[in-house]
Design a protein around this motif. Structure first.
Motif, PDB file in Angstrom:
ATOM      1  N   HIS A 123       0.798  -1.237   0.000  1.00  0.00           N
ATOM      2  CA  HIS A 123       0.000   0.000   0.000  1.00  0.00           C
ATOM      3  C   HIS A 123       0.827   1.282   0.000  1.00  0.00           C
ATOM      4  CE1 HIS A 123       0.930  -0.369   4.256  1.00  0.00           C
ATOM      5  NE2 HIS A 123       0.693   0.926   4.340  1.00  0.00           N
ATOM      6  N   LEU A 124       2.146   1.189   0.140  1.00  0.00           N
ATOM      7  CA  LEU A 124       2.961   2.398   0.216  1.00  0.00           C
ATOM      8  C   LEU A 124       3.219   2.993  -1.166  1.00  0.00           C
ATOM      9  CD1 LEU A 124       5.618   1.400   2.895  1.00  0.00           C
ATOM     10  CD2 LEU A 124       3.611   2.860   3.175  1.00  0.00           C
ATOM     11  N   PRO A 125       3.489   4.299  -1.192  1.00  0.00           N
ATOM     12  CA  PRO A 125       3.739   4.973  -2.474  1.00  0.00           C
ATOM     13  C   PRO A 125       5.172   4.753  -2.954  1.00  0.00           C
ATOM     14  CG  PRO A 125       3.900   6.541  -0.694  1.00  0.00           C
ATOM     15  CD  PRO A 125       3.499   5.230  -0.068  1.00  0.00           C
ATOM     16  N   GLY A 126       5.546   3.505  -3.161  1.00  0.00           N
ATOM     17  CA  GLY A 126       6.912   3.194  -3.585  1.00  0.00           C
ATOM     18  C   GLY A 126       7.754   2.841  -2.384  1.00  0.00           C
ATOM     19  N   PRO A 127       8.962   2.330  -2.620  1.00  0.00           N
ATOM     20  CA  PRO A 127       9.806   1.960  -1.492  1.00  0.00           C
ATOM     21  C   PRO A 127      10.275   3.195  -0.722  1.00  0.00           C
ATOM     22  CG  PRO A 127      11.009   1.715  -3.556  1.00  0.00           C
ATOM     23  CD  PRO A 127       9.593   2.066  -3.906  1.00  0.00           C
ATOM     24  N   LEU A 128      10.214   3.098   0.595  1.00  0.00           N
ATOM     25  CA  LEU A 128      10.718   4.152   1.464  1.00  0.00           C
ATOM     26  C   LEU A 128      12.086   3.688   1.946  1.00  0.00           C
ATOM     27  CD1 LEU A 128       7.411   4.842   3.399  1.00  0.00           C
ATOM     28  CD2 LEU A 128       8.302   6.020   1.382  1.00  0.00           C
ATOM     29  N   ARG A 129      13.109   4.484   1.699  1.00  0.00           N
ATOM     30  CA  ARG A 129      14.477   4.020   1.885  1.00  0.00           C
ATOM     31  C   ARG A 129      15.133   4.423   3.200  1.00  0.00           C
ATOM     32  NH1 ARG A 129      13.560   3.737  -3.393  1.00  0.00           N
ATOM     33  NH2 ARG A 129      14.617   2.143  -4.592  1.00  0.00           N
ATOM     34  N   THR A 130      14.460   5.203   4.019  1.00  0.00           N
ATOM     35  CA  THR A 130      14.987   5.566   5.336  1.00  0.00           C
ATOM     36  C   THR A 130      13.813   5.761   6.287  1.00  0.00           C
ATOM     37  OG1 THR A 130      14.907   7.948   4.933  1.00  0.00           O
ATOM     38  CG2 THR A 130      16.972   6.823   4.342  1.00  0.00           C
ATOM     39  N   ARG A 131      14.108   5.819   7.561  1.00  0.00           N
ATOM     40  CA  ARG A 131      13.044   6.089   8.514  1.00  0.00           C
ATOM     41  C   ARG A 131      12.519   7.498   8.340  1.00  0.00           C
ATOM     42  NH1 ARG A 131      13.639   5.262  14.266  1.00  0.00           N
ATOM     43  NH2 ARG A 131      12.496   7.057  14.899  1.00  0.00           N
ATOM     44  N   ARG A 132      13.358   8.406   7.905  1.00  0.00           N
ATOM     45  CA  ARG A 132      12.914   9.778   7.645  1.00  0.00           C
ATOM     46  C   ARG A 132      11.821   9.779   6.564  1.00  0.00           C
ATOM     47  NH1 ARG A 132      17.384  14.207   7.229  1.00  0.00           N
ATOM     48  NH2 ARG A 132      17.800  12.942   9.028  1.00  0.00           N
ATOM     49  N   GLU A 133      12.013   9.004   5.498  1.00  0.00           N
ATOM     50  CA  GLU A 133      10.985   8.909   4.448  1.00  0.00           C
ATOM     51  C   GLU A 133       9.720   8.241   4.993  1.00  0.00           C
ATOM     52  OE1 GLU A 133      12.509   7.043   0.901  1.00  0.00           O
ATOM     53  OE2 GLU A 133      14.105   8.528   0.680  1.00  0.00           O
ATOM     54  N   LEU A 134       9.884   7.219   5.819  1.00  0.00           N
ATOM     55  CA  LEU A 134       8.730   6.569   6.437  1.00  0.00           C
ATOM     56  C   LEU A 134       7.981   7.550   7.332  1.00  0.00           C
ATOM     57  CD1 LEU A 134       7.016   4.056   7.130  1.00  0.00           C
ATOM     58  CD2 LEU A 134       8.737   3.516   8.893  1.00  0.00           C
ATOM     59  N   ASP A 135       8.729   8.323   8.127  1.00  0.00           N
ATOM     60  CA  ASP A 135       8.092   9.310   9.007  1.00  0.00           C
ATOM     61  C   ASP A 135       7.307  10.346   8.209  1.00  0.00           C
ATOM     62  OD1 ASP A 135       9.081   8.087  11.262  1.00  0.00           O
ATOM     63  OD2 ASP A 135      10.751   9.491  11.529  1.00  0.00           O
ATOM     64  N   ALA A 136       7.869  10.811   7.105  1.00  0.00           N
ATOM     65  CA  ALA A 136       7.168  11.804   6.269  1.00  0.00           C
ATOM     66  C   ALA A 136       5.869  11.213   5.730  1.00  0.00           C
ATOM     67  CB  ALA A 136       8.068  12.270   5.131  1.00  0.00           C
ATOM     68  N   TYR A 137       5.907   9.967   5.284  1.00  0.00           N
ATOM     69  CA  TYR A 137       4.692   9.305   4.799  1.00  0.00           C
ATOM     70  C   TYR A 137       3.657   9.215   5.924  1.00  0.00           C
ATOM     71  CZ  TYR A 137       1.428   5.592   3.876  1.00  0.00           C
ATOM     72  OH  TYR A 137       0.270   4.865   3.761  1.00  0.00           O
ATOM     73  N   ARG A 138       4.079   8.743   7.099  1.00  0.00           N
ATOM     74  CA  ARG A 138       3.137   8.575   8.210  1.00  0.00           C
ATOM     75  C   ARG A 138       2.583   9.909   8.676  1.00  0.00           C
ATOM     76  NH1 ARG A 138       6.215   4.391  12.172  1.00  0.00           N
ATOM     77  NH2 ARG A 138       7.704   6.097  12.125  1.00  0.00           N
ATOM     78  N   LEU A 188      22.338  -4.720  17.174  1.00  0.00           N
ATOM     79  CA  LEU A 188      23.232  -3.585  17.411  1.00  0.00           C
ATOM     80  C   LEU A 188      23.207  -3.249  18.891  1.00  0.00           C
ATOM     81  CD1 LEU A 188      21.901  -1.560  14.382  1.00  0.00           C
ATOM     82  CD2 LEU A 188      24.078  -2.784  14.485  1.00  0.00           C
ATOM     83  N   ASP A 189      24.337  -3.354  19.531  1.00  0.00           N
ATOM     84  CA  ASP A 189      24.440  -3.085  20.970  1.00  0.00           C
ATOM     85  C   ASP A 189      23.440  -3.909  21.771  1.00  0.00           C
ATOM     86  OD1 ASP A 189      26.490  -1.179  20.547  1.00  0.00           O
ATOM     87  OD2 ASP A 189      24.980   0.352  20.092  1.00  0.00           O
ATOM     88  N   GLY A 190      23.217  -5.152  21.351  1.00  0.00           N
ATOM     89  CA  GLY A 190      22.328  -6.057  22.074  1.00  0.00           C
ATOM     90  C   GLY A 190      20.856  -5.943  21.733  1.00  0.00           C
ATOM     91  N   ASP A 191      20.492  -5.004  20.851  1.00  0.00           N
ATOM     92  CA  ASP A 191      19.087  -4.828  20.469  1.00  0.00           C
ATOM     93  C   ASP A 191      18.904  -5.162  18.993  1.00  0.00           C
ATOM     94  OD1 ASP A 191      18.138  -3.894  22.981  1.00  0.00           O
ATOM     95  OD2 ASP A 191      18.983  -1.919  22.534  1.00  0.00           O
ATOM     96  N   TRP A 192      17.856  -5.899  18.685  1.00  0.00           N
ATOM     97  CA  TRP A 192      17.546  -6.249  17.301  1.00  0.00           C
ATOM     98  C   TRP A 192      16.747  -5.125  16.657  1.00  0.00           C
ATOM     99  CZ3 TRP A 192      19.704 -10.203  14.818  1.00  0.00           C
ATOM    100  CH2 TRP A 192      20.313 -11.195  15.584  1.00  0.00           C
ATOM    101  N   ARG A 193      17.197  -4.646  15.515  1.00  0.00           N
ATOM    102  CA  ARG A 193      16.535  -3.562  14.779  1.00  0.00           C
ATOM    103  C   ARG A 193      16.245  -4.026  13.349  1.00  0.00           C
ATOM    104  NH1 ARG A 193      15.876  -1.782  19.112  1.00  0.00           N
ATOM    105  NH2 ARG A 193      16.973  -0.095  20.105  1.00  0.00           N
ATOM    106  N   ILE A 194      15.075  -3.677  12.864  1.00  0.00           N
ATOM    107  CA  ILE A 194      14.703  -4.019  11.488  1.00  0.00           C
ATOM    108  C   ILE A 194      15.421  -3.062  10.547  1.00  0.00           C
ATOM    109  CG2 ILE A 194      12.807  -4.142   9.830  1.00  0.00           C
ATOM    110  CD1 ILE A 194      10.984  -4.850  12.242  1.00  0.00           C
ATOM    111  N   VAL A 195      16.169  -3.639   9.607  1.00  0.00           N
ATOM    112  CA  VAL A 195      16.878  -2.830   8.615  1.00  0.00           C
ATOM    113  C   VAL A 195      16.184  -2.894   7.250  1.00  0.00           C
ATOM    114  CG1 VAL A 195      19.109  -2.932   9.782  1.00  0.00           C
ATOM    115  CG2 VAL A 195      18.532  -4.677   8.076  1.00  0.00           C
ATOM    116  N   HIS A 196      15.348  -3.930   7.055  1.00  0.00           N
ATOM    117  CA  HIS A 196      14.561  -4.019   5.825  1.00  0.00           C
ATOM    118  C   HIS A 196      13.244  -4.714   6.155  1.00  0.00           C
ATOM    119  CE1 HIS A 196      13.516  -4.295   1.611  1.00  0.00           C
ATOM    120  NE2 HIS A 196      13.199  -5.565   1.826  1.00  0.00           N
ATOM    121  N   HIS A 197      12.150  -4.099   5.725  1.00  0.00           N
ATOM    122  CA  HIS A 197      10.802  -4.627   5.946  1.00  0.00           C
ATOM    123  C   HIS A 197      10.103  -4.710   4.596  1.00  0.00           C
ATOM    124  CE1 HIS A 197       6.812  -5.052   7.798  1.00  0.00           C
ATOM    125  NE2 HIS A 197       6.402  -4.158   6.930  1.00  0.00           N
ATOM    126  N   HIS A 198       9.652  -5.898   4.249  1.00  0.00           N
ATOM    127  CA  HIS A 198       8.955  -6.116   2.985  1.00  0.00           C
ATOM    128  C   HIS A 198       7.646  -6.815   3.299  1.00  0.00           C
ATOM    129  CE1 HIS A 198       9.356  -7.448  -1.490  1.00  0.00           C
ATOM    130  NE2 HIS A 198       8.120  -7.126  -1.183  1.00  0.00           N
TER     131      HIS A 198
END
Length: 132
Positions: free
Chosen positions: A44-59, A116-126
């Protein structure tokens, strides 16, 4: 338990917490599971969002327009998680149910994570909506 089993359990718990945060409207809690450079590809997204900044702008624009989904259910099912060192891959079916209509949707999801530093972070979500 092996390191891979411990990592897989931590990833599974993180995914569950992320979606629980969404249901509570806790964006900060949701975002705690995302890397700043996360790529987000969803049907449903308007194309791939390549950073959290782009995701934040969409949201931000979606929320300002009153289009944030209101869900009664958001649950990751059929999880399959593999861990290799500080890298993990989670595959699951995300089940959502709209709070107003009761309509249920199923989405196939793949998340790639880094520890990273003991915490799991999502780097790619599809995520791809499963059509009935």
């Amino acid at each position: 338990m092996s390191f891979a089993e411990i990592g897989a359990a931590a990833i599974a718990a993180g995914i569950d917490d992320m979606y629980a945060s969404f249901l509570k409207g806790d964006r900060q809690g949701f975002d705690a599971h995302l890397h700043d450079d996360v790529t987000t590809w969803e049907t449903h997204l308007p194309g791939p969002l390549r950073t959290r900044r782009e995701l934040d702008a969409y949201r931000d624009s979606r929320d300002a327009a009153g289009e944030r989904p209101v869900l009664a259910v958001m649950a990751a099912t059929e999880k399959r998680i593999d861990v290799w060192g500080d890298t993990g891959v989670a595959r699951y079916v995300l089940v959502t149910r709209d709070a107003a209509s009761g309509q249920e949707q199923h989405t196939r999801v793949t998340d790639v994570l880094r520890c990273l530093d003991g915490d799991w972070r999502i780097v790619h979500h599809h995520a791809e909506l499963v059509r009935p």
